[in-house]
Design a protein around this motif. Structure first.
Motif, mmCIF file in Angstrom:
data_model
loop_
_atom_site.group_PDB
_atom_site.id
_atom_site.type_symbol
_atom_site.label_atom_id
_atom_site.label_comp_id
_atom_site.label_asym_id
_atom_site.label_seq_id
_atom_site.Cartn_x
_atom_site.Cartn_y
_atom_site.Cartn_z
ATOM 1 N N PHE B 171 0.845 -1.063 -0.069
ATOM 2 C CA PHE B 171 0.150 0.027 0.081
ATOM 3 C C PHE B 171 0.807 1.227 0.000
ATOM 4 O O PHE B 171 0.735 2.126 -0.724
ATOM 5 C CB PHE B 171 -1.107 -0.006 1.301
ATOM 6 C CG PHE B 171 -1.961 1.191 1.357
ATOM 7 C CD1 PHE B 171 -2.995 1.241 0.372
ATOM 8 C CD2 PHE B 171 -1.578 2.161 2.157
ATOM 9 C CE1 PHE B 171 -3.758 2.460 0.374
ATOM 10 C CE2 PHE B 171 -2.684 3.156 2.123
ATOM 11 C CZ PHE B 171 -3.705 3.388 1.419
ATOM 12 N N ASN B 172 1.773 1.366 0.885
ATOM 13 C CA ASN B 172 2.869 2.473 0.851
ATOM 14 C C ASN B 172 3.619 2.649 -0.347
ATOM 15 O O ASN B 172 3.923 3.652 -0.810
ATOM 16 C CB ASN B 172 3.672 2.332 2.016
ATOM 17 C CG ASN B 172 3.036 2.486 3.517
ATOM 18 O OD1 ASN B 172 1.927 2.690 3.412
ATOM 19 N ND2 ASN B 172 3.599 2.170 4.496
ATOM 20 N N ILE B 173 3.746 1.315 -0.910
ATOM 21 C CA ILE B 173 4.493 1.428 -2.360
ATOM 22 C C ILE B 173 3.820 2.305 -3.344
ATOM 23 O O ILE B 173 4.162 3.161 -4.041
ATOM 24 C CB ILE B 173 5.018 0.233 -2.537
ATOM 25 C CG1 ILE B 173 6.009 -0.347 -1.631
ATOM 26 C CG2 ILE B 173 5.554 0.297 -4.099
ATOM 27 C CD1 ILE B 173 6.400 -1.901 -2.202
ATOM 28 N N ILE B 174 2.352 2.029 -3.375
ATOM 29 C CA ILE B 174 1.421 2.558 -4.271
ATOM 30 C C ILE B 174 1.699 3.981 -4.188
ATOM 31 O O ILE B 174 1.490 4.816 -4.737
ATOM 32 C CB ILE B 174 0.112 1.754 -4.343
ATOM 33 C CG1 ILE B 174 0.303 0.387 -4.615
ATOM 34 C CG2 ILE B 174 -0.876 2.687 -5.031
ATOM 35 C CD1 ILE B 174 0.362 0.218 -6.266
ATOM 36 N N LEU B 175 1.515 4.388 -2.935
ATOM 37 C CA LEU B 175 1.156 5.790 -2.451
ATOM 38 C C LEU B 175 2.652 6.668 -3.016
ATOM 39 O O LEU B 175 2.594 7.622 -3.665
ATOM 40 C CB LEU B 175 1.094 5.953 -1.057
ATOM 41 C CG LEU B 175 -0.271 5.545 -0.479
ATOM 42 C CD1 LEU B 175 -0.379 6.047 0.938
ATOM 43 C CD2 LEU B 175 -1.377 6.351 -1.115
ATOM 44 N N TYR B 176 3.749 5.876 -2.705
ATOM 45 C CA TYR B 176 4.919 6.660 -2.968
ATOM 46 C C TYR B 176 4.990 6.454 -4.610
ATOM 47 O O TYR B 176 5.443 7.573 -5.356
ATOM 48 C CB TYR B 176 6.078 6.068 -2.340
ATOM 49 C CG TYR B 176 6.544 6.618 -1.200
ATOM 50 C CD1 TYR B 176 6.867 7.795 -1.293
ATOM 51 C CD2 TYR B 176 6.438 5.835 -0.031
ATOM 52 C CE1 TYR B 176 7.116 8.422 0.201
ATOM 53 C CE2 TYR B 176 6.790 6.384 1.314
ATOM 54 C CZ TYR B 176 7.187 7.729 1.351
ATOM 55 O OH TYR B 176 7.481 8.260 2.381
ATOM 56 N N LEU B 177 4.740 5.329 -5.184
ATOM 57 C CA LEU B 177 5.099 5.130 -6.430
ATOM 58 C C LEU B 177 4.374 6.184 -7.514
ATOM 59 O O LEU B 177 4.781 6.869 -8.312
ATOM 60 C CB LEU B 177 4.498 4.030 -7.156
ATOM 61 C CG LEU B 177 4.983 3.536 -8.411
ATOM 62 C CD1 LEU B 177 6.678 3.534 -8.551
ATOM 63 C CD2 LEU B 177 4.665 2.039 -8.801
ATOM 64 N N SER B 178 3.017 6.634 -6.966
ATOM 65 C CA SER B 178 2.080 7.419 -7.886
ATOM 66 C C SER B 178 2.755 8.824 -7.547
ATOM 67 O O SER B 178 2.571 9.716 -8.481
ATOM 68 C CB SER B 178 0.542 7.411 -7.412
ATOM 69 O OG SER B 178 0.666 7.796 -6.067
ATOM 70 N N ALA B 179 3.051 9.109 -6.446
ATOM 71 C CA ALA B 179 3.765 10.445 -6.034
ATOM 72 C C ALA B 179 4.978 10.980 -7.066
ATOM 73 O O ALA B 179 5.310 11.797 -7.367
ATOM 74 C CB ALA B 179 3.997 10.632 -4.600
ATOM 75 N N ILE B 180 5.735 9.679 -6.817
ATOM 76 C CA ILE B 180 7.102 9.936 -7.665
ATOM 77 C C ILE B 180 6.892 10.243 -9.170
ATOM 78 O O ILE B 180 7.529 11.125 -9.799
ATOM 79 C CB ILE B 180 7.931 8.565 -7.359
ATOM 80 C CG1 ILE B 180 8.428 8.553 -6.019
ATOM 81 C CG2 ILE B 180 9.071 8.590 -8.366
ATOM 82 C CD1 ILE B 180 9.112 7.198 -5.697
ATOM 83 N N GLN B 181 5.899 9.251 -9.679
ATOM 84 C CA GLN B 181 5.600 9.572 -10.965
ATOM 85 C C GLN B 181 4.970 11.199 -11.454
ATOM 86 O O GLN B 181 4.898 11.325 -12.511
ATOM 87 C CB GLN B 181 4.601 8.556 -11.457
ATOM 88 C CG GLN B 181 5.272 7.210 -11.639
ATOM 89 C CD GLN B 181 4.289 6.138 -12.153
ATOM 90 O OE1 GLN B 181 3.191 6.414 -11.816
ATOM 91 N NE2 GLN B 181 5.241 4.817 -12.163
ATOM 92 N N GLN B 182 4.519 11.891 -10.406
ATOM 93 C CA GLN B 182 4.142 13.337 -10.716
ATOM 94 C C GLN B 182 5.165 14.214 -11.018
ATOM 95 O O GLN B 182 5.092 15.441 -11.195
ATOM 96 C CB GLN B 182 3.152 13.639 -9.523
ATOM 97 C CG GLN B 182 1.651 13.076 -9.903
ATOM 98 C CD GLN B 182 0.680 13.165 -8.800
ATOM 99 O OE1 GLN B 182 0.990 14.312 -7.964
ATOM 100 N NE2 GLN B 182 -0.275 12.242 -8.638
#
Lengths: 409, 293
Positions: B171-182
């Motif tokens: 879950f945390n990976i998803i949150l971080y991943l989507s933020a990084i991609q922005q």
């Protein structure tokens, strides 16, 4: 013509109305799964077939959630008409006035058939609020392969089974030293702190209920003695600390010689591939009777707003029918509690039952007090603290006495 | 004209809110208020609640079990939050880079999260078994002696922590991943032109630009971790000797097993105040400065 049609409608309403009124529908909640679940389902099917005037609708609820659901049902005024309840928690519910007294619905002859130590616990405040179906005492399992492996055989080549707790400790330690296997295994929750404790405490001559004081009083010296036997069994790695599944896995996979468990395990062990085991009553304190812990699945009749006499009658008929046929139920390992069934050929012909059926009469049930649900979990926890070395035997006994005083009414 | 429009809009807004608001009031606000209220009563579920003032709170604060449960809850939170945030961030960075089979890895890290709590707890219970479990089999390769993980007062909590990290990391990976991609790619391009290496880009671009994500993940994680119940209950039952009993378990036991509803509610009220503190801290931290790309 119009009049005729009206008449026809009225007649048919009356006719079908009485038809459906004759059939009483009752709901039944159980907490059984696996082998027990199948037997219960068959009971319900057979009963429905042989009793056209009563329809039992059974609902199985996961046992972890069972009492929560029952509680919610009772609070919201939508409980089942019939349900299963362990006699050990009966006072917690009966004291709230949510169970229907059924003495007037059951013939006296039927009640006289019961084992006295069991039916005694179905009363609360002199009202009969449950009909016991079985008792499931703590018994003693032994793994023949492990014991033979350790060379513990008598002159006839049979694996040695301890008759006393001293022998139990002696054999168990010998097995641990001569082989890599454990001497014994058991669950660290109810089996350890509550069931084994109750068995030992009663064998040592203790009793929970103090008639004079009218409440439960724990004898500190006896409790300490119980704890010293239990503690000794965990010394020298004779017994590992495990939960229920872990303890069972050690036993059925030939890694533990002795195993304390309830009779319900008889529903599984005989069919477990590769397991060569025996079962007996639990060992006894030197010179004492082999008292053991027991609980009982009983049948209760919750009060509900839309309850009427017909429903209660139908419910009791159903309960009586199950109890009279409880030799079927005994296939799951449980012991019947009415003499007729205990002496029946159907029951006696079940394998290995003669080795432990006496346990039914020596079974000691939890005392009928409010607060037992909480107190017993304190028993589990204290005993765990004892075997992991957090408490000494004396400290544990002291705390147990205190808890009994503060929790039990 | 404008006024009526505005009025109509407001009415419309309330209408849209109504379906949700109704359920929210019925199933969240009402039970919450009633729960707080019942904390001042003695109530055994069936009878009429009896007002006893602050007695429940007094009993609570003088009961060792409550303080132990509170400490175990905090201990679990201390053990789980840092790894879940830090490892979550690092794996997200790796999954954002151009490695082979990136889809496979992304799915792989997320799959545990969709499993139910019962499934993962029972699975890890088997793996942590002292005699037959794969964890001890693996450790024995390195000559480490068998550990009775879930039945040992010292190792029980870390074992549950390990299972929890494996389970919820996705879950945390998803949150971080989507933020990084922005984060706009031009930033990295500019850094590359200036001769920055990957490590420098991570430290000077990615990490600081994710400031609000760090706070979000951290606070959410603290809130989740404080609510720990299921894994512990299934894996250790709160044992051995109550060494892993957490606050939620204590509330559950006193309320639903021992029928001390008022006492359980008082307990829940304290728990709520703790959570409220965390939530306020989050709002304060997040509102300081938003990030602009």
């Amino acid at each position: 013509m119009k009049k005729f049609v009206v008449l026809l409608i009225v007649l048919s309403v009356v006719f079908f109305g009485t038809l459906s009124a004759k059939n009483t529908e009752i709901t039944f909640w159980t907490l059984f799964s696996g082998g027990e679940g199948h037997i219960m389902t068959d009971f319900v099917d057979n009963f429905n077939e042989s009793h056209p005037d009563i329809t039992v609708k059974a609902q199985k609820i996961d046992w972890l959630e069972y009492y929560n659901k029952l509680l919610t049902g009772l609070i919201s005024g939508q409980p089942p008409d019939v349900a299963i309840m362990h006699l050990s928690v009966l006072p917690d519910y009966a004291s709230k006035g949510v169970l229907t007294p059924v003495k007037d619905y059951v013939p006296k002859a039927f009640l006289d058939e019961y084992l006295p130590n069991i039916i005694k616990r179905a009363y609360y405040d002199d009202e009969l609020v449950a009909l016991p179906l079985d008792t499931h005492p703590l018994v003693f399992y032994y793994n023949k392969k492990v014991i033979e492996n350790a060379g513990l055989v008598d002159e006839n080549g049979n694996p040695k089974v301890p008759g006393t707790w001293d022998e139990y400790l002696e054999f168990g330690k010998e097995i641990k030293t001569t082989t890599d296997d454990y001497g014994a295994s058991l669950d660290k929750f109810g089996m350890l702190g509550e069931r084994w404790f109750i068995a030992l405490y009663n064998q040592l001559g203790g009793s929970f209920y103090d008639e004079k004081a009218g409440k439960v009083i724990i004898d500190k010296e006896l409790a300490e003695e119980v704890y010293s036997i239990i503690n000794a069994s965990y010394k020298d790695e004779m017994t590992p600390v495990t939960d229920y599944d872990g303890g069972e896995a050690l036993f059925v996979n030939d890694r533990a010689a002795y195993h304390l468990n309830g009779v319900w395990a008889m529903a599984v062990y005989p069919d477990t591939e590769g397991l060569d085991f025996g079962v007996s009553m639990v060992p006894a304190v030197e010179g004492a009777d082999p008292y053991t812990w027991g609980d009982s699945h009983s049948i209760i009749f919750p009060k509900s707003p839309n309850q009427d006499k017909d429903k209660v009658e139908a419910a009791v008929t159903f309960a009586k029918w199950i109890i009279e046929n409880s030799y079927e139920w005994a296939k799951a390992g449980h012991l019947p509690v009415v003499k007729d069934v205990l002496e029946s050929e159907e029951f006696q012909s079940l394998p290995m039952r003669e080795n432990y059926m006496e346990a039914a009469s020596y079974a000691v049930l939890a005392p009928s007090v409010i607060g037992w649900s909480e107190f017993r979990e304190e028993m589990w926890e204290l005993c765990q603290k004892l075997i992991i070395g957090d408490l000494t035997e004396e400290e544990a006994a002291e705390e147990l006495v205190d808890k009994a005083e503060s929790i039990l009414e | 004209m404008i006024v009526t429009n505005k009025k109509r809009n407001t009415t419309l807004a309330y209408l849209f809110f109504l379906p949700f608001g109704l359920f929210f009031a019925l199933f969240k606000i009402y039970p919450f208020v009633r729960s707080m209220y019942l904390g001042f009563f003695k109530w055994d579920v069936f009878g009429t609640p009896e007002f006893i003032g602050l007695e429940n709170f007094y009993t609570l604060f003088t009961t060792d079990k409550f303080w132990e449960a509170l400490w175990h809850t905090v201990y679990f939170t201390i053990l789980t939050v840092p790894p879940l945030v830090i490892i979550g961030f690092l794996i997200a960075v790796l999954l954002n880079s151009r490695i082979k089979f990136v889809g496979f890895f992304r799915a792989g890290f997320y799959i545990p999260y969709i499993l139910s709590i019962t499934v993962i707890s029972l699975m890890w219970k088997l793996m942590f078994n002292e005699t037959f479990g794969i964890v001890n089999k693996f450790l024995s390769v390195f000559g480490i002696e068998s550990i009775n993980w879930l039945n040992d007062p010292v190792f029980a909590m870390p074992a549950v922590v390990f299972a929890t990290i494996w389970w919820t990391l996705g879950f945390n990976i998803i949150l971080y991943l989507s933020a990084i991609q922005q984060i706009p790619y031009s930033y990295y391009e500019a850094a590359t032109l200036d001769g920055a290496n990957s490590w420098q880009k991570l430290i000077h671009i990615t990490f600081p630009l994710l400031r609000s994500t760090h706070i979000l993940v951290f606070v959410l994680q603290v809130i989740y971790s404080l609510q720990i119940f299921g894994q512990v209950y299934i894996m250790t039952g709160g044992g051995p000797g109550g060494k892993t009993r957490t606050l939620v378990q204590y509330i559950y036991e006193t309320g639903f097993k021992y029928f001390k509803m008022g006492y359980a509610q008082a307990n829940a009220a304290i728990f709520f105040l703790i959570m409220l503190g965390v939530a306020i801290a989050q709002v304060k931290l997040m509102s300081k400065r938003g990030e602009q790309f």
